[in-house]
Every structure is written in structure tokens, then in C-alpha cells.
Design a protein around this motif. Structure first.
Motif, PDB file in Angstrom:
ATOM      1  N   GLU A  88      32.377  18.054 -23.541  1.00 49.69           N
ATOM      2  CA  GLU A  88      33.805  18.372 -23.580  1.00 49.69           C
ATOM      3  C   GLU A  88      34.155  19.448 -24.604  1.00 49.69           C
ATOM      4  O   GLU A  88      35.095  20.213 -24.407  1.00 49.69           O
ATOM      5  CB  GLU A  88      34.628  17.109 -23.881  1.00 49.69           C
ATOM      6  CG  GLU A  88      34.475  16.006 -22.864  1.00 49.69           C
ATOM      7  CD  GLU A  88      35.123  16.328 -21.533  1.00 49.69           C
ATOM      8  OE1 GLU A  88      36.126  17.059 -21.504  1.00 49.69           O
ATOM      9  OE2 GLU A  88      34.617  15.822 -20.504  1.00 49.69           O
ATOM     10  N   ASP A 139      42.811  19.759 -29.430  1.00 46.33           N
ATOM     11  CA  ASP A 139      41.476  19.189 -29.238  1.00 46.33           C
ATOM     12  C   ASP A 139      41.464  17.699 -29.577  1.00 46.33           C
ATOM     13  O   ASP A 139      40.783  16.913 -28.925  1.00 46.33           O
ATOM     14  CB  ASP A 139      40.441  19.916 -30.101  1.00 46.33           C
ATOM     15  CG  ASP A 139      40.193  21.336 -29.645  1.00 46.33           C
ATOM     16  OD1 ASP A 139      40.315  21.602 -28.434  1.00 46.33           O
ATOM     17  OD2 ASP A 139      39.896  22.186 -30.507  1.00 46.33           O
ATOM     18  N   ASP A 193      42.793  15.885 -26.654  1.00 44.77           N
ATOM     19  CA  ASP A 193      41.741  15.803 -25.629  1.00 44.77           C
ATOM     20  C   ASP A 193      40.717  14.723 -25.984  1.00 44.77           C
ATOM     21  O   ASP A 193      40.267  13.969 -25.116  1.00 44.77           O
ATOM     22  CB  ASP A 193      41.029  17.141 -25.470  1.00 44.77           C
ATOM     23  CG  ASP A 193      41.901  18.210 -24.838  1.00 44.77           C
ATOM     24  OD1 ASP A 193      42.928  17.858 -24.210  1.00 44.77           O
ATOM     25  OD2 ASP A 193      41.559  19.405 -24.986  1.00 44.77           O
ATOM     26  N   VAL A 200      39.659  11.306 -23.848  1.00 44.82           N
ATOM     27  CA  VAL A 200      38.272  11.023 -23.458  1.00 44.82           C
ATOM     28  C   VAL A 200      37.833   9.663 -23.998  1.00 44.82           C
ATOM     29  O   VAL A 200      37.219   8.869 -23.277  1.00 44.82           O
ATOM     30  CB  VAL A 200      37.321  12.146 -23.934  1.00 44.82           C
ATOM     31  CG1 VAL A 200      35.873  11.757 -23.692  1.00 44.82           C
ATOM     32  CG2 VAL A 200      37.644  13.452 -23.237  1.00 44.82           C
TER      33      VAL A 200
END
Length: 85
Positions: free
Chosen positions: A17, A41, A44, A48
Motif C-alpha cells: 500500500e 496516508d 489510508d 487498511v
């Protein structure tokens, strides 16, 4: 789920990723600096983690995470808490 399995899964998604260099991911390395993370980030990463491990992440939990080991410990603790429920 065992700690080794959690670390393996975590490292795999960090490489996939965030295009991290696998050799730079060590327990004592700084998570933010190594992965060159910005605020998006982190979002993100939260998505995840929640998808892969099935628990909700609180933004304030990330304040104490500095190294990859801190990150592994956090995920391991949360997974184990989830398993107890």
C-alpha cells in the motif's frame, strides 16, 4: 492470531500500500519517517488496518505510535482484545 502472523500481514500491506522498501521496515525504525507518511496516508493506513484486522482505530491511538514495534504492539493488542469478546 499470533504476533508473528500480525507482523507478517502488517509488513506485507505496508510494502504493497505504501510502496515501502522491505529492508527499511525494522522494529526500531521510525514509522512516519520510513514510510514518508502525511495525514492522508494515516487515513489510508487506518482503513487498511480496519479492513485487514476487523477493529476500529481511534485517531488518538496513533499519537503514541513512533516505531514499527509500537505499531505492531498496537495492532497485536487490539486483535487480542477483539478475540476475547
Amino acid at each position: 492470531m499470533e504476533s508473528k502472523e500480525i507482523i507478517s500481514i502488517t509488513n506485507k500491506f505496508l510494502v504493497e500500500e505504501f510502496e515501502a522498501e522491505p529492508g527499511l521496515i525494522t522494529p526500531e525504525a521510525n514509522l512516519k519517517a520510513t514510510l514518508d507518511l502525511d495525514s492522508l496516508d494515516y487515513i489510508d493506513m487506518v482503513v487498511v488496518i480496519e479492513d485487514r484486522f476487523g477493529f476500529k482505530v481511534k485517531p488518538e491511538d496513533f499519537q503514541a505510535i513512533v516505531t514499527f514495534q509500537d505499531f505492531y504492539d498496537y495492532v497485536t493488542t487490539r486483535v487480542k482484545q477483539k478475540e476475547l469478546v
